[in-house]
Design a protein around this motif. Sequence first.
Motif, PDB file in Angstrom:
ATOM      1  N   ASN A 163     -54.273  -3.690  27.977  1.00 35.78           N
ATOM      2  CA  ASN A 163     -53.682  -4.666  26.911  1.00 35.78           C
ATOM      3  C   ASN A 163     -52.495  -4.904  27.236  1.00 35.78           C
ATOM      4  OD1 ASN A 163     -56.218  -3.981  25.284  1.00 35.78           O
ATOM      5  ND2 ASN A 163     -55.747  -2.324  24.585  1.00 35.78           N
ATOM      6  N   GLU A 345     -58.100   2.154  22.922  1.00 34.85           N
ATOM      7  CA  GLU A 345     -57.209   0.711  23.764  1.00 34.85           C
ATOM      8  C   GLU A 345     -58.637  -0.003  23.198  1.00 34.85           C
ATOM      9  OE1 GLU A 345     -53.799  -0.302  25.281  1.00 34.85           O
ATOM     10  OE2 GLU A 345     -54.545   2.160  24.846  1.00 34.85           O
ATOM     11  N   GLU A 347     -59.614   0.680  20.188  1.00 26.60           N
ATOM     12  CA  GLU A 347     -59.200  -1.028  18.541  1.00 26.60           C
ATOM     13  C   GLU A 347     -57.863  -1.444  19.138  1.00 26.60           C
ATOM     14  OE1 GLU A 347     -58.890   0.837  13.838  1.00 26.60           O
ATOM     15  OE2 GLU A 347     -58.409   2.517  16.540  1.00 26.60           O
ATOM     16  N   ARG A 348     -57.151  -0.721  19.621  1.00 25.84           N
ATOM     17  CA  ARG A 348     -56.170  -1.750  19.991  1.00 25.84           C
ATOM     18  C   ARG A 348     -56.053  -2.788  20.488  1.00 25.84           C
ATOM     19  NH1 ARG A 348     -52.330  -1.510  24.848  1.00 25.84           N
ATOM     20  NH2 ARG A 348     -50.019  -2.352  23.173  1.00 25.84           N
ATOM     21  N   SER A 349     -57.112  -2.928  21.119  1.00 26.09           N
ATOM     22  CA  SER A 349     -57.141  -5.020  22.480  1.00 26.09           C
ATOM     23  C   SER A 349     -57.965  -5.817  20.820  1.00 26.09           C
ATOM     24  CB  SER A 349     -58.209  -4.469  22.868  1.00 26.09           C
ATOM     25  OG  SER A 349     -59.110  -5.972  23.527  1.00 26.09           O
ATOM     26  N   MET A 352     -55.216  -6.414  18.274  1.00 25.84           N
ATOM     27  CA  MET A 352     -53.941  -7.719  18.806  1.00 25.84           C
ATOM     28  C   MET A 352     -55.264  -9.327  18.812  1.00 25.84           C
ATOM     29  SD  MET A 352     -53.588  -5.494  22.216  1.00 25.84           S
ATOM     30  CE  MET A 352     -51.959  -6.565  22.860  1.00 25.84           C
TER      31      MET A 352
END
Length: 359
Positions: A163, A345, A347-349, A352
Amino acid sequence: MTLAEALAARTEALCAVRSPIGEERALCDEVERQVRGRFAEVRRVKNSLVVLADGAAPSGRPLVALCGHLDTVPIHAEDEGRFPRREGGRLYAPGASDMKGGVAVALELAERLPAAERFCDLALVLYSREEGPFEENELGDVLREVPEVSRAALALCLEPTDNALQLGCVGSMHATLRFTGRSAHSARPWQGENAVHKAGELLRLLHRLPFHAVHDGGLEYREVMSVTRIEGGRARNVVPDQCTANLNFRFAPGRSLDSAAAEVEELARRVGAEATITDRSPSCPSYADHPLVRRLRERSGARLEAKQAWTDVARLAQAGVPAANLGPGATAQAHQAGEWLDLAELERSYLMLERFLRP
């Protein structure tokens, strides 16, 4: 279903369909089944798909392409029949990090974020045969046969980057360096000329050769040369008359393919070898000052890095499409046995990229 679970389930489903390079048809069929009829236009090229979420006609808005490859490296013997499985917040499966997690994020974004909630039109470019030679990569076929992709204002390759926003990429050139000698009995080596020994000068030179730092867009890229394979000899008691070495040159943005080839050929002459270039992949500029790259950096909050590897951002740049790398996979897990992806990661991606795509 929560966003986190939807992303995890989609990635797991993608990983459940084997797709080592050259065997992508089943996965392409499955993804096509999911997207056909759900989006304005879907084009298939061999075992690759282009999803034009808002149709093919220009709308006056910029087009952003989310790109990912469907294939994985050949499956490690110890991974056969064991995956996918979830454990300890991770998904274990061949291709989980490189890069079915990225493909899942792209598909989920296209489904969940309608045109009215984006500043741009959206395309998904899901292609095959990335993990092989440059000329066999189906992204080249896609760019030739679906011209709409080449009008993208920005393409994002959702390759594994932890990420981080990784800009540009180094080019990659492979060459066979051939050393020629003369056979003899190994008890009387003075009657011949040892081709393997002749290669020693190349190995000594590269062992001492420091990397060459090149800066583009405020980022440092390192030019390096490595021998990755060497072969020679026909029997244990015969002085070898042939020795070949595979030389891999990773070169920075700003250097052309012709310049890289000339440097390899000059090195070969210096050490007494004949060079044959066998594979050439261009570098990609950083596009650090591109307005959409700046927008992505500001809205995503991603840390900025140079891409010290080759990805298809270079092929996209050759087609006139500015491109960058940003994906949820773990770089250290790419091509590994027992490959895993941190599910958080995903969900984070997604979040973003969602912040980048919203008006």
